[in-house]
Design a protein around this motif. Structure first.
Motif, PDB file in Angstrom:
ATOM      1  N   GLY A  76       0.871  -1.248   0.065  1.00 43.81           N
ATOM      2  CA  GLY A  76       0.079  -0.061  -0.081  1.00 43.81           C
ATOM      3  C   GLY A  76       0.774   1.374   0.160  1.00 43.81           C
ATOM      4  O   GLY A  76       0.627   2.140  -0.942  1.00 43.81           O
ATOM      5  N   GLU A  77       1.827   1.523   0.785  1.00 46.23           N
ATOM      6  CA  GLU A  77       2.850   2.560   0.836  1.00 46.23           C
ATOM      7  C   GLU A  77       3.515   2.558  -0.641  1.00 46.23           C
ATOM      8  O   GLU A  77       3.333   3.689  -0.977  1.00 46.23           O
ATOM      9  CB  GLU A  77       3.756   2.107   1.970  1.00 46.23           C
ATOM     10  CG  GLU A  77       4.893   3.187   2.136  1.00 46.23           C
ATOM     11  CD  GLU A  77       5.975   2.817   3.097  1.00 46.23           C
ATOM     12  OE1 GLU A  77       7.152   2.547   2.609  1.00 46.23           O
ATOM     13  OE2 GLU A  77       5.716   2.756   4.176  1.00 46.23           O
ATOM     14  N   GLN A  80       0.784   3.961  -3.049  1.00 47.44           N
ATOM     15  CA  GLN A  80       0.413   5.340  -2.854  1.00 47.44           C
ATOM     16  C   GLN A  80       1.615   6.398  -3.405  1.00 47.44           C
ATOM     17  O   GLN A  80       1.240   7.362  -3.807  1.00 47.44           O
ATOM     18  CB  GLN A  80       0.238   5.412  -1.471  1.00 47.44           C
ATOM     19  CG  GLN A  80      -0.352   6.810  -1.088  1.00 47.44           C
ATOM     20  CD  GLN A  80      -0.577   6.963   0.565  1.00 47.44           C
ATOM     21  OE1 GLN A  80       0.091   6.289   1.283  1.00 47.44           O
ATOM     22  NE2 GLN A  80      -1.911   7.787   0.833  1.00 47.44           N
ATOM     23  N   ARG A  84       1.345   9.092  -6.306  1.00 50.77           N
ATOM     24  CA  ARG A  84       1.526  10.429  -6.469  1.00 50.77           C
ATOM     25  C   ARG A  84       2.829  10.974  -7.015  1.00 50.77           C
ATOM     26  O   ARG A  84       3.242  12.169  -7.050  1.00 50.77           O
ATOM     27  CB  ARG A  84       1.966  10.740  -4.927  1.00 50.77           C
ATOM     28  CG  ARG A  84       0.697  10.718  -4.016  1.00 50.77           C
ATOM     29  CD  ARG A  84       1.018  11.225  -2.743  1.00 50.77           C
ATOM     30  NE  ARG A  84      -0.121  11.086  -1.751  1.00 50.77           N
ATOM     31  CZ  ARG A  84       0.014  11.275  -0.512  1.00 50.77           C
ATOM     32  NH1 ARG A  84       1.390  11.084  -0.027  1.00 50.77           N
ATOM     33  NH2 ARG A  84      -1.168  11.291   0.109  1.00 50.77           N
ATOM     34  N   SER A 152       1.986  17.094  -6.143  1.00 47.99           N
ATOM     35  CA  SER A 152       1.484  16.290  -5.092  1.00 47.99           C
ATOM     36  C   SER A 152       2.046  16.819  -3.745  1.00 47.99           C
ATOM     37  O   SER A 152       1.067  17.039  -2.880  1.00 47.99           O
ATOM     38  CB  SER A 152       1.649  14.775  -5.315  1.00 47.99           C
ATOM     39  OG  SER A 152       1.072  14.208  -6.268  1.00 47.99           O
ATOM     40  N   GLN A 156      -0.640  18.500  -1.065  1.00 46.05           N
ATOM     41  CA  GLN A 156      -0.889  17.959   0.192  1.00 46.05           C
ATOM     42  C   GLN A 156      -0.465  18.793   1.407  1.00 46.05           C
ATOM     43  O   GLN A 156      -1.254  19.131   2.379  1.00 46.05           O
ATOM     44  CB  GLN A 156       0.283  17.092   0.460  1.00 46.05           C
ATOM     45  CG  GLN A 156       0.231  16.175   1.692  1.00 46.05           C
ATOM     46  CD  GLN A 156      -0.962  15.445   1.835  1.00 46.05           C
ATOM     47  OE1 GLN A 156      -1.416  14.721   1.005  1.00 46.05           O
ATOM     48  NE2 GLN A 156      -1.551  15.463   3.139  1.00 46.05           N
TER      49      GLN A 156
END
Length: 183
Positions: A76-77, A80, A84, A152, A156
């Motif tokens: 998942g890391e 993600q 980005r 990104s 953020q």
């Protein structure tokens, strides 16, 4: 009538001979050669089974160790970070395939070294060592992390600033952090 006695005599002689031939076939301890072979095969299978069981259950240094891995978190890391990044879809797909192959090889290396790898979600209790950080470090030593695009990062930071302003406004409206309790 002589024929009758001769036939009876032959039948009696045949009956007497049959046990002698069966007894002659008994080779050892009253067992036939076929029974001896079957007994030897059964003994060999029993001994082999005992040896296999001993080796599987023994408490020697070849004992397998259970470890846990937060596989979903690592994947998942990476995904993600890849989402980005400024990579196009084809490049991102290729980089992800390389990452997944490196992850697979790293986990396979753990199992080849005698470790049983359990995903973190499968561990219910007990003290099982977590190898997530070492696996992550080994994979990222082979495959570079995706570089997050500047857009990104800017987006953020903008979102973080907006959330912070909203929280400050909420706290001011509700008594400055006292949870809405007024004195």
């Amino acid at each position: 009538m002589t024929d009758l006695f001769e036939n009876a005599d032959r039948a009696a002689t045949a009956e007497v001979r049959r046990p002698k031939t069966v007894a002659a076939k008994r080779a050892f301890a009253g067992l036939s050669p076929r029974e001896i072979v079957l007994l030897a095969a059964a003994a060999a299978i029993f001994i082999w089974g005992a040896w296999v069981t001993k080796n599987l259950v023994s408490d020697d240094g070849g004992r397998q160790e259970f470890v846990q891995l937060q596989l979903q978190g690592i994947i998942g890391e990476y995904l993600q970070a890849q989402a980005r990044s400024s990579s196009d879809e084809q490049t991102a797909a290729q980089e992800t395939a390389v990452f997944m192959a490196a992850l697979d090889r790293t986990v396979a290396g753990l199992s080849k070294s005698g470790k049983v790898v359990l995903v973190h979600e499968a561990v219910i209790g007990g003290a099982i060592p977590d190898v997530t950080q070492s696996v992550k470090a080994a994979v990222y030593a082979k495959v570079p992390r995706p570089q997050i695009a500047q857009a990104s990062i800017d987006m953020q930071q903008t979102q973080d600033a907006r959330v912070e302003q909203e929280m400050q406004a909420f706290m001011a409206a509700n008594g400055g952090g006292q949870g809405g309790v007024q004195q």
